[in-house]
Design an enzyme around this catalytic site. Structure first.
Site, PDB file in Angstrom:
ATOM      1  N   HIS A  68     -14.258  21.548 -64.814  1.00 30.90           N
ATOM      2  CA  HIS A  68     -15.623  21.466 -64.294  1.00 30.90           C
ATOM      3  C   HIS A  68     -16.408  20.373 -65.019  1.00 30.90           C
ATOM      4  O   HIS A  68     -16.242  20.175 -66.223  1.00 30.90           O
ATOM      5  CB  HIS A  68     -16.334  22.813 -64.435  1.00 30.90           C
ATOM      6  CG  HIS A  68     -15.843  23.809 -63.440  1.00 30.90           C
ATOM      7  ND1 HIS A  68     -14.623  24.446 -63.558  1.00 30.90           N
ATOM      8  CD2 HIS A  68     -16.388  24.247 -62.289  1.00 30.90           C
ATOM      9  CE1 HIS A  68     -14.456  25.236 -62.519  1.00 30.90           C
ATOM     10  NE2 HIS A  68     -15.500  25.133 -61.730  1.00 30.90           N
ATOM     11  N   GLU A  84     -23.641  20.689 -55.119  1.00 27.64           N
ATOM     12  CA  GLU A  84     -24.189  21.872 -55.773  1.00 27.64           C
ATOM     13  C   GLU A  84     -25.239  21.484 -56.818  1.00 27.64           C
ATOM     14  O   GLU A  84     -26.321  22.084 -56.872  1.00 27.64           O
ATOM     15  CB  GLU A  84     -23.064  22.692 -56.403  1.00 27.64           C
ATOM     16  CG  GLU A  84     -22.180  23.363 -55.367  1.00 27.64           C
ATOM     17  CD  GLU A  84     -20.785  23.724 -55.850  1.00 27.64           C
ATOM     18  OE1 GLU A  84     -20.014  24.237 -55.024  1.00 27.64           O
ATOM     19  OE2 GLU A  84     -20.444  23.474 -57.023  1.00 27.64           O
ATOM     20  N   ALA A 119     -23.231  28.966 -61.774  1.00 22.26           N
ATOM     21  CA  ALA A 119     -23.287  28.802 -60.315  1.00 22.26           C
ATOM     22  C   ALA A 119     -24.697  28.336 -59.962  1.00 22.26           C
ATOM     23  O   ALA A 119     -25.609  29.141 -59.831  1.00 22.26           O
ATOM     24  CB  ALA A 119     -22.939  30.105 -59.619  1.00 22.26           C
TER      25      ALA A 119
END
Length: 167
Positions: A68, A84, A119
Site C-alpha cells: 500500500h 480513494e 480506508a
C-alpha cells in the site's frame, strides 16, 4: 462492472484479472478465492477473500500491507488508491498538511516498518490525521491487525465498485 453470476462463470485467469486489484498489488488473493465459487453474494466473496488474507503467513500479510502507498504521497500508485485518496482531498493538501502527513508517514514507518493504512472512503482529512496520531501509540501487533482490518474495508469498497448489485 460485472455481475456476480458472470464472476461465478469465469475461468480462474479471467476472475483474477477482474478482481486482482481488489487487494493492493496482490492478485494471488483473487486467484485463491476463485476455487470457492459459486458466490451467492458480494459479502460472501469478500469474506472468502478476507479469510484468505487472514490465513496467510505473517510475512505474506506484511508484504500485502507494505504494497500500500503512503497517504498523501506523490509517488506512483494503483489507480484505485489514487481515486480513494483523491476522494478525501489527499491529492490537494496544503503545504502545511503535506509536511504534516509526510512527518506522520515517516514516524509511522519508523515505528511499525510499514505504511499507515486506513480506508479513506469512510474518513475526512481531519479524521485521517487524528487516526494517524492515535495509532502511533499502538503496539506493532495492534497495528498489523488494524492494517488487515483496514485493508478488508478497502477491499469491500473496491468489490462494491466492481460488481453490479444483485441481478
Amino acid at each position: 462492472m460485472v455481475t456476480l453470476s458472470e464472476l461465478n462463470q469465469m475461468d480462474q485467469a479471467a476472475f483474477t484479472d477482474v478482481l486482482g486489484a481488489v487487494f493492493e498489488e496482490t492478485p494471488a488473493i483473487a486467484h485463491a478465492a476463485w476455487s470457492h465459487r459459486p458466490f451467492v453474494s458480494v459479502e460472501q466473496l469478500h469474506q472468502v477473500m478476507v479469510d484468505i488474507v487472514r490465513s496467510l503467513p505473517p510475512s505474506d500479510q506484511l508484504a500485502l500491507i507494505r504494497a500500500h502507498p503512503d497517504l498523501g504521497s506523490r509517488a506512483k500508485m494503483a489507480d484505485a488508491s489514487v481515486e480513494e485518496q483523491a476522494s478525501v482531498g489527499l491529492n490537494q493538501l496544503t503545504p502545511q498538511e503535506y509536511d504534516e502527513i509526510q512527518s506522520l508517514n515517516h514516524a509511522y514507518k519508523e515505528r511499525f516498518e510499514m505504511p499507515f493504512i486506513i480506508a479513506v472512503k469512510q474518513q475526512t482529512k481531519a479524521s485521517i490525521f487524528d487516526a494517524f496520531r492515535k495509532r502511533l501509540t499502538h503496539t506493532p501487533e495492534e497495528e498489523v491487525n488494524r492494517a488487515i482490518d483496514e485493508i478488508a474495508a478497502i477491499a469491500k469498497f473496491r468489490l462494491d465498485g466492481l460488481i453490479q448489485p444483485t441481478e
